[in-house]
Design an enzyme around this catalytic site. Sequence first.
Site, PDB file in Angstrom:
ATOM      1  N   ALA A  66       0.864  -1.174   0.000  1.00 34.81           N
ATOM      2  CA  ALA A  66       0.000   0.000   0.000  1.00 34.81           C
ATOM      3  C   ALA A  66       0.902   1.226   0.000  1.00 34.81           C
ATOM      4  CB  ALA A  66      -0.884  -0.022   1.233  1.00 34.81           C
ATOM      5  N   GLY A 111       0.480  -5.138   1.175  1.00 38.88           N
ATOM      6  CA  GLY A 111      -0.755  -5.130   0.378  1.00 38.88           C
ATOM      7  C   GLY A 111      -0.516  -5.641  -1.037  1.00 38.88           C
ATOM      8  N   GLU A 114      -0.727  -9.228  -0.805  1.00 35.84           N
ATOM      9  CA  GLU A 114      -2.133  -9.549  -0.529  1.00 35.84           C
ATOM     10  C   GLU A 114      -2.965  -9.543  -1.820  1.00 35.84           C
ATOM     11  OE1 GLU A 114      -2.186  -6.620   2.770  1.00 35.84           O
ATOM     12  OE2 GLU A 114      -3.302  -8.157   3.858  1.00 35.84           O
ATOM     13  N   GLU A 134       4.592  -5.033   7.053  1.00 31.21           N
ATOM     14  CA  GLU A 134       3.695  -4.141   7.798  1.00 31.21           C
ATOM     15  C   GLU A 134       4.128  -3.917   9.239  1.00 31.21           C
ATOM     16  OE1 GLU A 134       2.673  -6.354   5.613  1.00 31.21           O
ATOM     17  OE2 GLU A 134       0.845  -5.713   4.582  1.00 31.21           O
TER      18      GLU A 134
HETATM   19  N1  DAK Z   1       4.558   3.235  -0.904  1.00 30.65           N
HETATM   20  C1  DAK Z   1       4.928   4.393  -1.497  1.00 30.65           C
HETATM   21  N2  DAK Z   1       6.056   4.528  -2.208  1.00 30.65           N
HETATM   22  C2  DAK Z   1       6.850   3.455  -2.319  1.00 30.65           C
HETATM   23  C3  DAK Z   1       6.517   2.209  -1.733  1.00 30.65           C
HETATM   24  C4  DAK Z   1       5.310   2.120  -0.992  1.00 30.65           C
HETATM   25  N3  DAK Z   1       4.889   0.984  -0.435  1.00 30.65           N
HETATM   26  N4  DAK Z   1       7.508   1.336  -2.025  1.00 30.65           N
HETATM   27  C5  DAK Z   1       8.401   2.013  -2.760  1.00 30.65           C
HETATM   28  N5  DAK Z   1       7.998   3.269  -2.958  1.00 30.65           N
HETATM   29  C6  DAK Z   1       8.691   4.328  -3.695  1.00 30.65           C
HETATM   30  C7  DAK Z   1       9.896   4.835  -2.918  1.00 30.65           C
HETATM   31  O1  DAK Z   1       9.499   5.789  -1.951  1.00 30.65           O
HETATM   32  C8  DAK Z   1      10.723   5.449  -4.022  1.00 30.65           C
HETATM   33  O2  DAK Z   1      10.157   6.698  -4.376  1.00 30.65           O
HETATM   34  P1  DAK Z   1      11.126   7.983  -4.683  1.00 30.65           P
HETATM   35  O3  DAK Z   1      11.940   8.143  -3.475  1.00 30.65           O
HETATM   36  O4  DAK Z   1      11.902   7.557  -5.895  1.00 30.65           O
HETATM   37  O5  DAK Z   1      10.150   9.097  -4.943  1.00 30.65           O
HETATM   38  C9  DAK Z   1      10.457   4.498  -5.203  1.00 30.65           C
HETATM   39  O6  DAK Z   1       9.261   3.808  -4.882  1.00 30.65           O
HETATM   40  C10 DAK Z   1      11.562   3.477  -5.388  1.00 30.65           C
HETATM   41  O7  DAK Z   1      11.775   2.840  -4.151  1.00 30.65           O
HETATM   42  P2  DAK Z   1      13.202   2.687  -3.459  1.00 30.65           P
HETATM   43  O8  DAK Z   1      14.101   3.797  -3.866  1.00 30.65           O
HETATM   44  O9  DAK Z   1      12.988   2.473  -2.013  1.00 30.65           O
HETATM   45  O10 DAK Z   1      13.723   1.343  -4.168  1.00 30.65           O
HETATM   46  P3  DAK Z   1      14.744   0.269  -3.553  1.00 30.65           P
HETATM   47  O11 DAK Z   1      15.061  -0.670  -4.668  1.00 30.65           O
HETATM   48  O12 DAK Z   1      15.876   0.930  -2.840  1.00 30.65           O
HETATM   49  O13 DAK Z   1      13.900  -0.520  -2.454  1.00 30.65           O
HETATM   50  C11 DAK Z   1      11.945  -1.653  -1.596  1.00 30.65           C
HETATM   51  C12 DAK Z   1      12.808  -1.282  -2.847  1.00 30.65           C
HETATM   52  C13 DAK Z   1      10.692  -2.354  -2.112  1.00 30.65           C
HETATM   53  C14 DAK Z   1      12.747  -2.624  -0.720  1.00 30.65           C
HETATM   54  C15 DAK Z   1      11.638  -0.379  -0.801  1.00 30.65           C
HETATM   55  O14 DAK Z   1      11.105   0.605  -1.701  1.00 30.65           O
HETATM   56  C16 DAK Z   1      10.634  -0.604   0.300  1.00 30.65           C
HETATM   57  O15 DAK Z   1      10.975  -1.103   1.367  1.00 30.65           O
HETATM   58  N6  DAK Z   1       9.371  -0.169   0.048  1.00 30.65           N
HETATM   59  C17 DAK Z   1       8.316  -0.264   1.038  1.00 30.65           C
HETATM   60  C18 DAK Z   1       7.826  -1.653   1.141  1.00 30.65           C
HETATM   61  C19 DAK Z   1       6.745  -1.810   2.201  1.00 30.65           C
HETATM   62  O16 DAK Z   1       7.000  -1.540   3.395  1.00 30.65           O
HETATM   63  N7  DAK Z   1       5.567  -2.221   1.766  1.00 30.65           N
HETATM   64  C20 DAK Z   1       4.478  -2.468   2.668  1.00 30.65           C
HETATM   65  C21 DAK Z   1       3.657  -1.240   2.756  1.00 30.65           C
HETATM   66  S1  DAK Z   1       2.442  -1.403   4.038  1.00 30.65           S
HETATM   67  C22 DAK Z   1      -4.953  -1.510   5.167  1.00 30.65           C
HETATM   68  C23 DAK Z   1      -4.701  -2.780   4.768  1.00 30.65           C
HETATM   69  C24 DAK Z   1      -3.483  -3.124   4.233  1.00 30.65           C
HETATM   70  C25 DAK Z   1      -2.485  -2.190   4.155  1.00 30.65           C
HETATM   71  C26 DAK Z   1      -2.733  -0.916   4.563  1.00 30.65           C
HETATM   72  C27 DAK Z   1      -3.965  -0.569   5.077  1.00 30.65           C
HETATM   73  N8  DAK Z   1      -6.189  -1.170   5.733  1.00 30.65           N
HETATM   74  C28 DAK Z   1      -7.167  -2.232   5.953  1.00 30.65           C
HETATM   75  C29 DAK Z   1      -6.537   0.192   5.982  1.00 30.65           C
HETATM   76  C30 DAK Z   1      -1.223  -2.569   3.608  1.00 30.65           C
HETATM   77  C31 DAK Z   1      -0.096  -2.011   4.040  1.00 30.65           C
HETATM   78  C32 DAK Z   1       1.147  -2.167   3.307  1.00 30.65           C
HETATM   79  O17 DAK Z   1       1.238  -2.729   2.242  1.00 30.65           O
END
Ligand code: DAK
Length: 260
Positions: A66, A111, A114, A134
């Site tokens: 997400a 997400g 998911e 998460e």
């Molecule tokens: N959201 C927003 N932007 C993201 C992103 C994300 N999840 N993942 C990556 N990006 C963006 C980065 O900010 C970066 O943007 P700029 O800085 O270039 O503007 C660009 O994508 C490239 O990412 P990186 O520079 O970080 O690339 P790397 O190769 O160095 O790293 C990575 C790749 C995938 C390891 C890293 O980007 C990372 O850790 N990303 C976050 C992964 C993450 O934590 N995903 C889980 C998100 S939480 C809900 C139900 C479910 C959910 C929410 C609410 N409700 C019922 C309300 C779900 C929650 C989630 O999924």
Amino acid sequence: MEYKNLLVEINNGIAVLKINRPKALNALNSETLIEINDAGRALQKNKDVWVIVVTGEGDKAFIAGADIVEMKDLNAVEGMLFSQRGHDAFATLENMNKPVIAAVNGFALGGGFEVALACDIIYASDKAKIGFPEATLGIFPGFGGTQRAAKLVGLAKAKELIFTGKMIGAAEAYEMGLVNKVVPHEELMKEVMALAEKIKSNGPVAIGLAKECINKSLSLDMDSALMLEAKDFGLCFGTKDQKEGMTAFVEKRKATFKGE
Ligand code: DAK
């Protein structure tokens, strides 16, 4: 509806729905969730579409979760809306009576994974990285991940993934039973399309009914599930496809199904 964050291509009965925010690693913002829901509903109604493939644009990510940038400052009401948009999109993918294949072409996190879990079959590139980060953000998988992952791989393995937030490679995900198959990165779409073609060559009404039986079995007791199976099995005999399938067998030829 015009899509800003999705590409939808339909060719010969197979729709490819591609999340198209590669600069944000295809992260799911509200707009994308609304678009997935809309596109899924349109594909469900489209009689010319028999199989759907979900994948991510670019070479790096399926969906990196997400959108954290959007979620960071949500208030409670906005959080609820975000959640509802997610639930609508996921339910559309899971409940449509057509097979949905996830082609996991890179990061499939939170997400993002998911989404794959809401699909029926998951093929992963050997470069895919899968996980539920998460907990590292102070939340836990809330788009069905706690339920669907546990049903796929068992409680202990799902808890390990969710509690640690660790990322695993495609081979480990396969060993665990999280994905159906791992294929070389460059071959992913070819293999997924071959799978889609194989499925498409069978009777689509029967496949839709089988999907319903399998999905519903998770929330039904055995007697109710078998009753549903008997009813859906019976429905096959009201289709032209069943007549064609069995007649073709008797006539020693390949069946041609029409989804009727
Ligand atoms: N959201 C927003 N932007 C993201 C992103 C994300 N999840 N993942 C990556 N990006 C963006 C980065 O900010 C970066 O943007 P700029 O800085 O270039 O503007 C660009 O994508 C490239 O990412 P990186 O520079 O970080 O690339 P790397 O190769 O160095 O790293 C990575 C790749 C995938 C390891 C890293 O980007 C990372 O850790 N990303 C976050 C992964 C993450 O934590 N995903 C889980 C998100 S939480 C809900 C139900 C479910 C959910 C929410 C609410 N409700 C019922 C309300 C779900 C929650 C989630 O999924």
